[in-house]
Design an enzyme around this catalytic site. Structure first.
Site, short mmCIF file in Angstrom:
data_model
loop_
_atom_site.label_atom_id
_atom_site.label_comp_id
_atom_site.label_asym_id
_atom_site.label_seq_id
_atom_site.Cartn_x
_atom_site.Cartn_y
_atom_site.Cartn_z
N GLU A 1 33.96 -3.48 58.29
CA GLU A 1 34.14 -2.27 59.22
C GLU A 1 34.22 -0.98 58.39
OE1 GLU A 1 35.99 -1.65 63.38
OE2 GLU A 1 35.46 -3.42 62.29
N GLN B 1 41.40 -5.03 68.57
CA GLN B 1 41.03 -5.07 67.08
C GLN B 1 41.76 -6.56 66.71
OE1 GLN B 1 39.28 -3.15 65.39
NE2 GLN B 1 39.32 -1.41 66.44
N CYS C 1 31.56 -1.13 63.28
CA CYS C 1 31.80 -2.49 63.02
C CYS C 1 30.52 -3.43 62.57
CB CYS C 1 32.56 -3.45 64.29
SG CYS C 1 31.49 -3.51 65.71
N ASP D 1 33.52 4.95 68.36
CA ASP D 1 33.76 3.51 67.74
C ASP D 1 32.93 2.62 68.62
OD1 ASP D 1 34.74 1.41 66.80
OD2 ASP D 1 36.55 1.47 67.54
N GLU E 1 35.24 5.39 78.58
CA GLU E 1 35.20 3.90 78.39
C GLU E 1 34.52 3.26 79.67
OE1 GLU E 1 35.00 0.43 77.53
OE2 GLU E 1 35.78 1.50 75.99
N ASN F 1 43.21 2.64 71.60
CA ASN F 1 43.79 2.44 70.61
C ASN F 1 44.00 3.64 69.58
OD1 ASN F 1 44.49 0.43 68.46
ND2 ASN F 1 42.31 0.78 67.68
N TYR G 1 33.65 5.59 73.89
CA TYR G 1 33.94 3.95 73.69
C TYR G 1 35.61 4.02 73.31
CZ TYR G 1 29.03 4.70 72.12
OH TYR G 1 27.82 5.05 72.06
#
Length: 369
Positions: free
Chosen positions: A360, A190, A326, A301, A239, A223, A218
């Site tokens: 975002e 980020q 995003c 995400d 991921e 995070n 994802y």
């Protein structure tokens, strides 16, 4: 990197325009009132990349005007962290009279953290030799002596020299609790540290009363997974990018979190596994029995392209969907499917990218009664 007009006097106005745009975009979905999370007005970007221009004895950073493609000199960059701005002139000064360090240097990438670490990548149009390594070690030592907690990377075609680490360790504060995150050079993180903290706090707040387990697609370097783990019995996260999976494993261990399991799969593959269309050895090899998970909540995400139709349909099978986006355009496309079965209960704007048109957004969805 391209032109950015960082003007704190315009900050509130540009934010108000985004609030209006996002509110209008999502009006058809009966979204609740928008929660707005502001960015610092300057020094908010933890990363920056600059081209390097050579002019006789002179050497300086440049950027390009997006409209005219004309280059212009950059000595300071108010969007970037104070740490990056402090280092920019010292780095150029230390290299410009050193033939080995300056020759065919064409780009400098900075990755900094709120915790005070910084990683600098020097990119060259030539192969790097022993003389470069000696000079780079001396440069690193000089900057360390000046108080920078700094590591260096030299890159050339098919070549990467690391002095001494190719990552930084960030510390993010989530409701007073510190989380540490390994952030590896050249992998996604980020960009706006302070807004990243607010996003984590919002996601934790949204899932406060959760039951059972969490599925996350994802997950990047873990995070969100790590901060959300406190609200669930177990977290299963997927991921695809190998460096991100390795960072996620590092971060799970560093934060001593025991109820998060990461699996290297794409969202599309995971959808097939969930639906029993395919068996995956790596699930078995990691001792993961999907049937043993009781996931009522799913967190997504996705990249800018959003989720494909099959993934949207799989996601609809969950009671609650937490979606960070995003790219509100693709979020809107996905909501055309998700809103058939779910309604929005929370709606947020995170100003990750001030002074740009990028937004975002976050939505919490719950299954319709």
């Amino acid at each position: 990197m391209a032109t950015l007009d960082v003007n704190p006097q315009r900050y509130q106005q540009q934010l108000a325009e985004k609030v209006q745009r996002l509110t209008d975009m999502f009006a058809p979905y009966q979204a609740p009132e928008l929660e707005v999370f502001e960015s610092p007005e300057q020094h908010y970007r933890m990363r920056a990349e600059f081209r390097v221009w050579h002019e006789g004895e002179e050497m300086y950073y440049i950027m390009f005007n997006q409209e005219t493609r004309e280059k212009y000199r950059v000595d300071q960059f108010p969007a970037a962290s104070r740490l990056i701005n402090d280092l920019m002139p010292l780095l150029i000064d230390a290299m410009k009279d050193n033939e080995s360090l300056r020759r065919k240097l064409f780009q400098v990438d900075f990755l900094s953290t709120l915790s005070g670490e910084i990683l600098v990548s020097l990119l060259y149009h030539r192969q790097l030799d022993d003389a470069w390594i000696e000079n780079a070690k001396a440069l690193k030592q000089r900057l360390n002596d000046e108080g920078f907690d700094l590591n260096l990377i030299g890159r050339a075609r098919k070549m990467k020299i690391v002095l001494d680490r190719d990552y930084v360790v960030e510390k993010l504060d989530v409701n007073g609790k510190p989380y540490v995150y390994q952030q590896v050079e050249n992998s996604f993180t980020q960009p706006n540290g302070k807004v990243a903290e607010k996003m984590l706090e919002w996601a934790v707040d949204c899932t406060q009363e959760s039951q059972g387990d969490l599925l996350e697609l994802y997950c990047g370097n873990g995070n969100f997974s790590l901060a959300l783990a406190q609200n669930f019995e177990r977290v299963l996260a997927t991921e695809l990018a190998k460096p991100s999976v390795e960072s996620a494993q590092y971060n799970i261990a560093a934060n001593k979190i025991e109820n998060v399991q990461i699996i290297r799969m794409s969202a599309e593959e995971f959808t097939e596994a969930m639906e029993g269309k395919r068996e995956f050895r790596r699930l078995k090899d990691n001792g993961i029995d999907l049937k043993s998970y009781n996931c009522n909540t799913i967190f997504v995400d996705p990249p800018r392209s959003g989720m494909d139709v099959d993934t949207c349909k799989m996601v609809q099978g969950y009671e609650r969907i937490l979606y960070i986006s995003c790219n509100p355009e693709t979020l809107k496309e996905n909501l055309d499917i998700l809103s058939e079965t779910h309604h929005i209960t929370r709606f947020a704007l995170f100003d990750q990218f001030p002074y740009t048109h990028h937004m975002e957004a976050g939505v919490m969805l719950e299954r319709k009664a």
